[in-house]
Design an enzyme around this catalytic site. Structure first.
Site: not given
Length: 226
Positions: A66, A68, A79, A189
């Site tokens: 997703d 931010y 990221f 992750h």
């Protein structure tokens, strides 16, 4: 939502934008805006990953989930955050792993990963938009169908691409990738909760990527953010 895809992507994905699910997705985004909701990233950045990494240039794919959902963070690259914004916890851990994986890597001030994108690293979120302060709010509205098609198209039409799948969600996309033609790197992750269980630190995804690219006659990625 204006679709202004970079030409090489438009060539391989053009028919997707006429599909029923994409028309419904456009309508959903329009209604969210009409309801006064703030959507991240801004419209001109929704397809930023594609603008910065043309289809013909893709060497590496890093899959996020997703965007931010805080102000001034998301800009269409998984990221990554906009210049001048503090690196979020997952990105801090990515930098930490880089500092032990790539000789001479120094942890940068900036969390903007555009330099990676411009070298052929497709920073692809599965969902390309989100409502402000509402994590996951645009999931299951059609984006995943589109980004699954992107992953499958890269797998089908290219060879020797590195797919970096961090965490269970990204790893669920492995079924879309031909592991005989491409390298699939999997690990935990980089989020603080996940790394505490082990498996991310020491996984060396960046040096593995560069070794594979070099073996396939491709220029390795300069992971240092300047």
């Amino acid at each position: 939502m204006a679709i202004e895809l970079e030409p090489s992507w438009l060539k391989v994905l053009n028919s997707e934008f006429e599909q029923d699910y994409m028309l419904k997705l456009k309508q959903f985004l329009k209604e969210e805006k009409q309801a006064g909701k703030t959507i991240y990233p801004k419209s001109s950045d929704i397809f930023n990953a594609f603008a910065k990494t043309p289809f013909d240039s893709v060497k590496v794919v890093i899959i996020g989930q997703d965007p931010y959902h805080g102000p001034d963070q998301a800009h269409g690259l998984s990221f990554s955050v906009q210049k001048g914004v503090a690196a979020p916890p997952s990105l801090k851990n990515i930098y930490k792993e880089l500092s032990t994986d790539i000789p001479g890597f120094t942890i940068p001030q900036s969390g903007d990963l555009t330099e990676w994108a411009e070298q052929g690293v497709l920073l692809l979120n599965a969902t390309l938009t989100v409502s402000a302060a509402q994590a996951g709010s645009h999931q299951k509205k059609g984006w995943e169908k589109f980004t699954d098609m992107v992953i499958k198209t890269i797998s089908d039409k290219k060879e020797g691409v590195v797919f970096i799948l961090w965490g269970a969600y990204a790893q669920s996309k492995a079924i879309l990738i031909d592991g005989d033609k491409h390298l699939i790197i999997k690990s935990t992750h980089p989020s603080p909760l996940a790394v505490s269980h082990g498996g991310f630190f020491g996984s060396k995804p960046f040096s593995k990527t560069n070794y594979y690219l070099a073996q396939h006659g491709e220029k390795p990625i300069d992971w240092q953010i300047h």
